[in-house]
Scaffold this active site. Sequence first.
Site, mmCIF file in Angstrom:
data_model
loop_
_atom_site.group_PDB
_atom_site.id
_atom_site.type_symbol
_atom_site.label_atom_id
_atom_site.label_comp_id
_atom_site.label_asym_id
_atom_site.label_seq_id
_atom_site.Cartn_x
_atom_site.Cartn_y
_atom_site.Cartn_z
ATOM 1 N N CYS A 89 0.314 -1.106 -0.479
ATOM 2 C CA CYS A 89 -0.211 -0.248 -0.421
ATOM 3 C C CYS A 89 0.625 1.349 0.098
ATOM 4 O O CYS A 89 1.522 1.293 -1.086
ATOM 5 C CB CYS A 89 -0.734 0.112 1.513
ATOM 6 S SG CYS A 89 -2.593 1.105 1.274
ATOM 7 N N HIS A 174 -3.984 -5.369 0.684
ATOM 8 C CA HIS A 174 -3.312 -5.285 2.207
ATOM 9 C C HIS A 174 -3.034 -6.726 2.166
ATOM 10 O O HIS A 174 -4.731 -7.763 2.534
ATOM 11 C CB HIS A 174 -4.494 -4.227 3.095
ATOM 12 C CG HIS A 174 -4.133 -3.329 2.985
ATOM 13 N ND1 HIS A 174 -3.042 -2.928 3.788
ATOM 14 C CD2 HIS A 174 -4.207 -1.867 2.531
ATOM 15 C CE1 HIS A 174 -2.825 -1.083 4.180
ATOM 16 N NE2 HIS A 174 -3.481 -1.087 3.236
ATOM 17 N N GLU A 176 -2.393 -8.732 4.536
ATOM 18 C CA GLU A 176 -2.636 -8.933 6.116
ATOM 19 C C GLU A 176 -4.462 -9.137 6.841
ATOM 20 O O GLU A 176 -4.589 -9.279 7.356
ATOM 21 C CB GLU A 176 -1.626 -7.764 7.269
ATOM 22 C CG GLU A 176 -2.769 -6.229 7.052
ATOM 23 C CD GLU A 176 -1.829 -5.816 5.857
ATOM 24 O OE1 GLU A 176 -2.197 -4.413 6.248
ATOM 25 O OE2 GLU A 176 -1.346 -5.916 4.960
#
Length: 226
Positions: A89, A174, A176
Amino acid sequence: MTEPTLVVVRNEVDSACEFHCDALEGLVPNAQAVDYPADERPDLEDADGVVLTGSTAGVYETDEYPWTEDQKRLVRELVDREIPTLGVCFGHQIANAALGGTVEAAETTSRPVEVTFEDGDEPLFDGLSPVVPATHGDVVTEPGDEMTVIASADYYRAFATRHRTAPLWTVQFHPEYTADLRARLEADFDWTEDERSLDDVNATRLVENFTAIVAERGNGERSAPL
């Protein structure tokens, strides 16, 4: 295969939003974290690889966040040393900006995004679903020098990039983000879902793939600083 030492460069400037840095760091085995906005800096002599996290800061907000210029220098040093690096990002944006690319503000996106992988043989995307979770308001409008597009979305051409010669990969999404973070994303970033949802993503696989790439390279392939 020896587990590599990966440095996680945390870039969040808002303590209320550090959960995404925590989540990304939690995916990285043997992680050594540094808080870049707090003036912590990585020891590259001991780093097998580096992960640059997201941030609510903008790479062009250099007056408010002067450390961003220093991180651009870090990116160039990582390229020179050929230390494997993954930008996520904000990390995607600052890596491209560091190499002469352009980052601009755009309409905010906070949802699962369907992407096209440009290179079917790209090991970073091995086994990765084409539906990935994204929250961002800035975009890379022009990739950096020697950066080639490796994934795109219908609204965003340079959604992921790779350096042509150095082991540098960057992604706008992202990895995660999982369904466990849905409530937090809805509260903090106005996360929305339609026919695609966090239940459809396996983006954490990206970090596993990057870790494997770093391990396969080993310390012996790194170059001395220029």
